[in-house]
Design a protein around this motif. Structure first.
Motif, PDB file in Angstrom:
ATOM      1  N   GLU A   1      13.380 -24.724  66.814  1.00  0.00           N
ATOM      2  CA  GLU A   1      12.874 -26.066  66.531  1.00  0.00           C
ATOM      3  C   GLU A   1      12.312 -26.704  67.797  1.00  0.00           C
ATOM      4  O   GLU A   1      12.754 -26.431  68.910  1.00  0.00           O
ATOM      5  CB  GLU A   1      14.007 -26.946  65.980  1.00  0.00           C
ATOM      6  N   GLU A   2      11.335 -27.587  67.587  1.00  0.00           N
ATOM      7  CA  GLU A   2      10.763 -28.348  68.694  1.00  0.00           C
ATOM      8  C   GLU A   2      11.854 -29.223  69.334  1.00  0.00           C
ATOM      9  O   GLU A   2      12.767 -29.689  68.659  1.00  0.00           O
ATOM     10  CB  GLU A   2       9.637 -29.242  68.138  1.00  0.00           C
ATOM     11  N   HIS A   3      11.777 -29.402  70.617  1.00  0.00           N
ATOM     12  CA  HIS A   3      12.683 -30.253  71.399  1.00  0.00           C
ATOM     13  C   HIS A   3      14.064 -29.625  71.603  1.00  0.00           C
ATOM     14  O   HIS A   3      14.940 -30.261  72.174  1.00  0.00           O
ATOM     15  CB  HIS A   3      12.841 -31.648  70.782  1.00  0.00           C
TER      16      HIS A   3
ATOM     17  N   LYS B   1      16.375 -26.410  73.305  1.00  0.00           N
ATOM     18  CA  LYS B   1      16.264 -25.692  74.582  1.00  0.00           C
ATOM     19  C   LYS B   1      15.287 -24.518  74.473  1.00  0.00           C
ATOM     20  O   LYS B   1      14.456 -24.296  75.357  1.00  0.00           O
ATOM     21  CB  LYS B   1      17.650 -25.197  74.996  1.00  0.00           C
ATOM     22  N   LEU B   2      15.365 -23.771  73.353  1.00  0.00           N
ATOM     23  CA  LEU B   2      14.471 -22.627  73.169  1.00  0.00           C
ATOM     24  C   LEU B   2      13.038 -23.083  72.938  1.00  0.00           C
ATOM     25  O   LEU B   2      12.089 -22.442  73.399  1.00  0.00           O
ATOM     26  CB  LEU B   2      14.949 -21.764  71.996  1.00  0.00           C
ATOM     27  N   GLY B   3      12.885 -24.201  72.209  1.00  0.00           N
ATOM     28  CA  GLY B   3      11.546 -24.728  71.967  1.00  0.00           C
ATOM     29  C   GLY B   3      10.875 -25.177  73.249  1.00  0.00           C
ATOM     30  O   GLY B   3       9.678 -24.934  73.474  1.00  0.00           O
ATOM     31  N   ILE B   4      11.643 -25.821  74.107  1.00  0.00           N
ATOM     32  CA  ILE B   4      11.107 -26.288  75.388  1.00  0.00           C
ATOM     33  C   ILE B   4      10.671 -25.115  76.262  1.00  0.00           C
ATOM     34  O   ILE B   4       9.704 -25.196  77.022  1.00  0.00           O
ATOM     35  CB  ILE B   4      12.161 -27.158  76.106  1.00  0.00           C
ATOM     36  N   LYS B   5      11.391 -23.990  76.114  1.00  0.00           N
ATOM     37  CA  LYS B   5      11.031 -22.788  76.872  1.00  0.00           C
ATOM     38  C   LYS B   5       9.863 -22.028  76.246  1.00  0.00           C
ATOM     39  O   LYS B   5       9.469 -20.970  76.739  1.00  0.00           O
ATOM     40  CB  LYS B   5      12.245 -21.843  76.955  1.00  0.00           C
ATOM     41  N   ASN B   6       9.319 -22.564  75.140  1.00  0.00           N
ATOM     42  CA  ASN B   6       8.196 -21.940  74.425  1.00  0.00           C
ATOM     43  C   ASN B   6       8.539 -20.557  73.866  1.00  0.00           C
ATOM     44  O   ASN B   6       7.675 -19.685  73.764  1.00  0.00           O
ATOM     45  CB  ASN B   6       6.957 -21.852  75.329  1.00  0.00           C
ATOM     46  N   ILE B   7       9.824 -20.366  73.523  1.00  0.00           N
ATOM     47  CA  ILE B   7      10.217 -19.139  72.830  1.00  0.00           C
ATOM     48  C   ILE B   7       9.699 -19.212  71.393  1.00  0.00           C
ATOM     49  O   ILE B   7       9.827 -20.247  70.729  1.00  0.00           O
ATOM     50  CB  ILE B   7      11.757 -18.982  72.813  1.00  0.00           C
ATOM     51  N   GLU B   8       9.099 -18.158  70.905  1.00  0.00           N
ATOM     52  CA  GLU B   8       8.515 -18.169  69.568  1.00  0.00           C
ATOM     53  C   GLU B   8       9.364 -17.376  68.593  1.00  0.00           C
ATOM     54  O   GLU B   8      10.051 -16.408  68.970  1.00  0.00           O
ATOM     55  CB  GLU B   8       7.096 -17.589  69.606  1.00  0.00           C
ATOM     56  N   ASN B   9       9.319 -17.786  67.312  1.00  0.00           N
ATOM     57  CA  ASN B   9       9.984 -17.020  66.274  1.00  0.00           C
ATOM     58  C   ASN B   9       9.325 -15.651  66.125  1.00  0.00           C
ATOM     59  O   ASN B   9       8.137 -15.488  66.409  1.00  0.00           O
ATOM     60  CB  ASN B   9       9.894 -17.760  64.924  1.00  0.00           C
ATOM     61  N   ILE B  10      10.090 -14.661  65.671  1.00  0.00           N
ATOM     62  CA  ILE B  10       9.512 -13.345  65.415  1.00  0.00           C
ATOM     63  C   ILE B  10       8.560 -13.449  64.231  1.00  0.00           C
ATOM     64  O   ILE B  10       8.583 -14.428  63.486  1.00  0.00           O
ATOM     65  CB  ILE B  10      10.600 -12.282  65.143  1.00  0.00           C
ATOM     66  N   ASN B  11       7.715 -12.436  64.042  1.00  0.00           N
ATOM     67  CA  ASN B  11       6.729 -12.538  62.962  1.00  0.00           C
ATOM     68  C   ASN B  11       7.418 -12.453  61.594  1.00  0.00           C
ATOM     69  O   ASN B  11       8.492 -11.867  61.447  1.00  0.00           O
ATOM     70  CB  ASN B  11       5.641 -11.461  63.097  1.00  0.00           C
ATOM     71  N   GLU B  12       6.799 -13.053  60.624  1.00  0.00           N
ATOM     72  CA  GLU B  12       7.403 -13.230  59.307  1.00  0.00           C
ATOM     73  C   GLU B  12       7.669 -11.902  58.601  1.00  0.00           C
ATOM     74  O   GLU B  12       8.653 -11.766  57.863  1.00  0.00           O
ATOM     75  CB  GLU B  12       6.502 -14.109  58.441  1.00  0.00           C
ATOM     76  N   GLU B  13       6.806 -10.910  58.833  1.00  0.00           N
ATOM     77  CA  GLU B  13       6.999  -9.615  58.184  1.00  0.00           C
ATOM     78  C   GLU B  13       8.304  -8.958  58.638  1.00  0.00           C
ATOM     79  O   GLU B  13       9.054  -8.406  57.826  1.00  0.00           O
ATOM     80  CB  GLU B  13       5.811  -8.683  58.484  1.00  0.00           C
TER      81      GLU B  13
END
Length: 333
Positions: A160-162, A164-176
């Motif tokens: 989620e935005e805001h 700790k992981l969001g602030i680090k610009n970590i992205e979710n894995i691809n949906e597939e």
């Protein structure tokens, strides 16, 4: 922490109306991180509740801060269900989540709890972690199965935005890959004797979470403490997440009074998370509404059996889309 517990006591005394409770759940955080004195005080406060003699009484725990003394305290106050946050067995992923777990300790704690008579234990599994592969997930599942526990809750990581992981610009894995992992979990749990009774939850026969079924059956519940949610008399409300406001007795963050459309939406959306779905007769008797579901049944997105309408397991991953379409099929008298 002592001030927080004081505020919790005041909130309960202010809002609890003396109803008998069928379930009680201490969680939404890590209550096992409290020390013995704080836990004892917490349980003494909870004695205000009228408890059904067959109550399901759960507390959430982390393996890293639980021991025999705390388990004995839980037993003393009537806890009969434990929920542990395992999340993953991968050293790399544990480091990523900033968690410190030792798998030998995990096995020992489960064995200790079972020897002490705790025979209803849940373990949480998190999947779809950045860099995680199918082989990692299978190791997690094999380890959980080796524990011989009664219930497993599985959640994909959503960044989620805001946070700790969001602030680090970590992205979710691809949906597939997320979808593939979900199917691996479903297949594994079914093949190993667990019933997939709700989108994210699996249990051995007779060990479904009665407390969580209160939510999914859209029944009423109290929520006490920071960030807690309640649903009483067609009113949904959420507590503040601010420690300062909570300590000052400013418990409420937001509230929503539900009209008929809201009530029907929650009833349908929550019930369809379960494998047995929604009882169409009960829906009509509560709200005088019916559902024109036939087109979605033709498309294979829904099934109906003895007036129970449900989403087939192979379509649960897209349940949100199905529910949105279904809400357009509600027929009001």
């Amino acid at each position: 922490m002592e001030d927080n517990i004081d505020s919790l006591e005041e909130e309960i005394h202010t809002l609890y109306n003396g109803e008998e409770l069928e379930t009680l759940y201490i969680g939404g955080g890590t209550p096992s991180s409290l020390n013995i004195e704080q836990l004892e005080r917490l349980f003494e406060i909870l004695n205000i509740f009228e408890k059904n003699k067959n109550i399901e009484f759960t507390i959430e725990c982390n393996f890293s801060n639980i021991d025999k003394e705390k388990l004995e305290l839980f037993k003393k106050y009537g806890v009969n269900r434990l929920s542990f946050g395992l999340e993953t067995t991968s050293k790399k992923q544990l480091d990523f989540l900033e968690r410190r777990e030792d798998l030998d300790n995990t096995r020992n704690i489960i064995k200790l709890a079972k020897n002490m008579g705790f025979n209803n234990i849940n373990v949480d599994l998190m999947y779809a972690l950045p860099g995680e592969e199918i082989s990692d997930l299978k190791k997690d599942l094999e380890f959980i199965y080796s524990l011989n526990i009664e219930h497993v809750s599985c959640y994909s990581l959503i960044i989620e935005e805001h946070t700790k992981l969001g602030i680090k610009n970590i992205e979710n894995i691809n949906e597939e890959l997320d979808y593939e992992m979900y199917n691996v979990i479903c297949d594994f749990m079914r093949d190993h004797g667990y019933k997939h009774y709700e989108i994210s939850n699996f249990s051995k026969e007779g060990y479904h979470s009665r407390h969580n079924l209160v939510y999914w059956n859209n029944l009423e519940y109290y929520g006490f403490g920071m960030g807690a949610s309640s649903y009483i008399d067609n009113r949904r409300c959420s507590n503040t997440r601010s420690i300062n406001k909570y300590l000052n007795g400013e418990y409420l963050l937001e509230e929503e009074y539900l009209d008929l459309e809201d009530l029907v939406y929650y009833e349908v959306m929550l019930n369809l998370r379960k494998s047995d779905g929604i009882d169409l007769d009960k829906l009509y008797s509560k709200y005088r509404v019916s559902i024109d579901y036939h087109e979605l049944v033709k498309l294979g997105l829904l099934k109906v059996d003895k007036n129970m309408l449900y989403i087939p397991e192979d379509k649960w991953y897209i349940s949100n889309d199905i529910i949105i379409r279904l809400m357009e099929c509600i027929v009001y008298e």
